[in-house]
Design a protein around this motif. Structure first.
Motif, short mmCIF file in Angstrom:
data_model
loop_
_atom_site.label_atom_id
_atom_site.label_comp_id
_atom_site.label_asym_id
_atom_site.label_seq_id
_atom_site.Cartn_x
_atom_site.Cartn_y
_atom_site.Cartn_z
N PHE A 98 10.84 10.74 8.29
CA PHE A 98 11.24 11.08 6.93
C PHE A 98 12.63 10.52 6.71
CE2 PHE A 98 14.03 14.37 8.53
CZ PHE A 98 13.38 14.84 9.65
N ARG A 99 13.01 10.38 5.42
CA ARG A 99 14.31 9.81 5.09
C ARG A 99 15.43 10.66 5.69
NH1 ARG A 99 15.44 6.07 1.36
NH2 ARG A 99 13.38 6.33 0.43
N GLY A 100 16.31 10.01 6.43
CA GLY A 100 17.42 10.70 7.06
C GLY A 100 17.08 11.30 8.41
N GLY A 101 15.84 11.19 8.82
CA GLY A 101 15.43 11.75 10.10
C GLY A 101 15.79 10.85 11.27
N PRO A 102 15.46 11.28 12.47
CA PRO A 102 15.76 10.48 13.66
C PRO A 102 15.12 9.10 13.56
CG PRO A 102 15.03 12.68 14.27
CD PRO A 102 14.79 12.54 12.79
N GLN A 103 15.83 8.11 14.08
CA GLN A 103 15.35 6.74 14.02
C GLN A 103 14.81 6.31 15.38
OE1 GLN A 103 18.37 4.14 12.47
NE2 GLN A 103 16.89 2.66 11.70
N TYR A 104 13.59 5.84 15.40
CA TYR A 104 12.97 5.35 16.61
C TYR A 104 13.02 3.83 16.61
CZ TYR A 104 11.11 10.10 16.95
OH TYR A 104 10.99 11.46 17.03
N TRP A 105 13.13 3.26 17.82
CA TRP A 105 13.30 1.81 17.95
C TRP A 105 12.28 1.20 18.90
CZ3 TRP A 105 16.79 -0.76 14.99
CH2 TRP A 105 17.80 -0.01 14.39
N GLY A 106 11.89 -0.02 18.59
CA GLY A 106 11.14 -0.81 19.53
C GLY A 106 12.08 -1.49 20.51
N GLN A 107 11.50 -2.24 21.44
CA GLN A 107 12.31 -2.86 22.50
C GLN A 107 12.97 -4.16 22.04
OE1 GLN A 107 9.08 -3.12 22.20
NE2 GLN A 107 8.50 -5.25 22.70
N GLY A 108 12.53 -4.69 20.92
CA GLY A 108 13.08 -5.93 20.41
C GLY A 108 12.28 -7.13 20.86
N ILE A 109 12.29 -8.17 20.01
CA ILE A 109 11.55 -9.39 20.33
C ILE A 109 12.36 -10.59 19.84
CG2 ILE A 109 10.19 -9.40 18.19
CD1 ILE A 109 7.80 -10.29 20.00
N GLN A 110 12.39 -11.63 20.67
CA GLN A 110 13.21 -12.79 20.37
C GLN A 110 12.51 -13.71 19.38
OE1 GLN A 110 16.42 -13.60 21.61
NE2 GLN A 110 16.30 -15.23 20.05
N VAL A 111 13.26 -14.15 18.39
CA VAL A 111 12.83 -15.20 17.46
C VAL A 111 13.89 -16.31 17.53
CG1 VAL A 111 12.46 -15.84 15.06
CG2 VAL A 111 11.57 -13.67 15.93
N THR A 112 13.45 -17.50 17.86
CA THR A 112 14.35 -18.63 17.96
C THR A 112 13.87 -19.74 17.02
OG1 THR A 112 14.86 -18.13 20.27
CG2 THR A 112 15.40 -20.34 19.49
N VAL A 113 14.76 -20.17 16.13
CA VAL A 113 14.44 -21.23 15.19
C VAL A 113 15.27 -22.45 15.58
CG1 VAL A 113 14.29 -21.93 12.78
CG2 VAL A 113 14.06 -19.50 13.42
N SER A 114 14.59 -23.46 16.09
CA SER A 114 15.30 -24.63 16.60
C SER A 114 14.37 -25.83 16.65
CB SER A 114 15.84 -24.34 18.01
OG SER A 114 16.43 -25.50 18.57
N SER A 115 14.95 -27.00 16.46
CA SER A 115 14.16 -28.23 16.57
C SER A 115 14.28 -28.79 17.98
CB SER A 115 14.63 -29.24 15.54
OG SER A 115 16.02 -29.48 15.66
#
Length: 115
Positions: A98-115
Motif C-alpha cells: 500500500f502507499r507509504g508501506g514497506p518497500q520490497y526489492w528485487g536483487q537487481g539486473i544489469q542492463v548494458t547499452v553499448s555498441s
C-alpha cells in the motif's frame, strides 16, 4: 517469504529494445516500481504503476519506456525502447502493499547499452 525476481536484462546496442520482467511471490502488491542505479550514482525512480493502472515516468525515459502489469501472473514489466548508453545501470524492481508501506526489492539486473 516475499520475493521479487527480475529477468530480461543483458547487453543491447544503442537504439535497441529490452523487456524486463519482475515476478512477485505474492498477489497483494498495490504499487510496483522500477528503479535504476548506474555506477557511482544514486538509485533513481524510473517508473511506477498503481493497482488501477496509473503510471508515472522519469523525464529521461518518457516516450521510450513503458511499465505494465499482469495481475493474474503477479508480474510487472518494463518495456525499454530506443535505448541509449545512459540507460546502462542495474535495474531494480520494487513493490509496496500500500502507499507509504514497506518497500520490497528485487536483487537487481544489469542492463548494458553499448555498441
Amino acid at each position: 517469504q516475499v520475493q521479487l525476481v527480475e529477468s530480461g536484462g543483458g547487453l543491447v546496442q544503442p537504439g535497441g529494445s529490452l523487456r524486463l520482467s519482475c515476478a512477485a511471490s505474492i498477489s497483494s502488491f498495490s504499487i510496483y516500481s522500477w528503479y535504476r542505479q548506474a555506477p557511482g550514482k544514486q538509485r533513481d525512480l524510473v517508473a511506477h504503476i498503481t493497482s488501477d493502472g496509473s503510471t508515472n515516468y522519469a523525464d529521461s525515459v518518457k516516450a521510450r519506456f513503458t511499465i505494465s502489469r499482469d495481475n493474474a501472473k503477479n508480474t510487472v514489466y518494463l518495456q525499454m525502447n530506443s535505448l541509449k548508453p545512459d540507460d546502462t545501470a542495474v535495474y531494480y524492481c520494487s513493490a509496496r502493499l500500500f502507499r507509504g508501506g514497506p518497500q520490497y526489492w528485487g536483487q537487481g539486473i544489469q542492463v548494458t547499452v553499448s555498441s
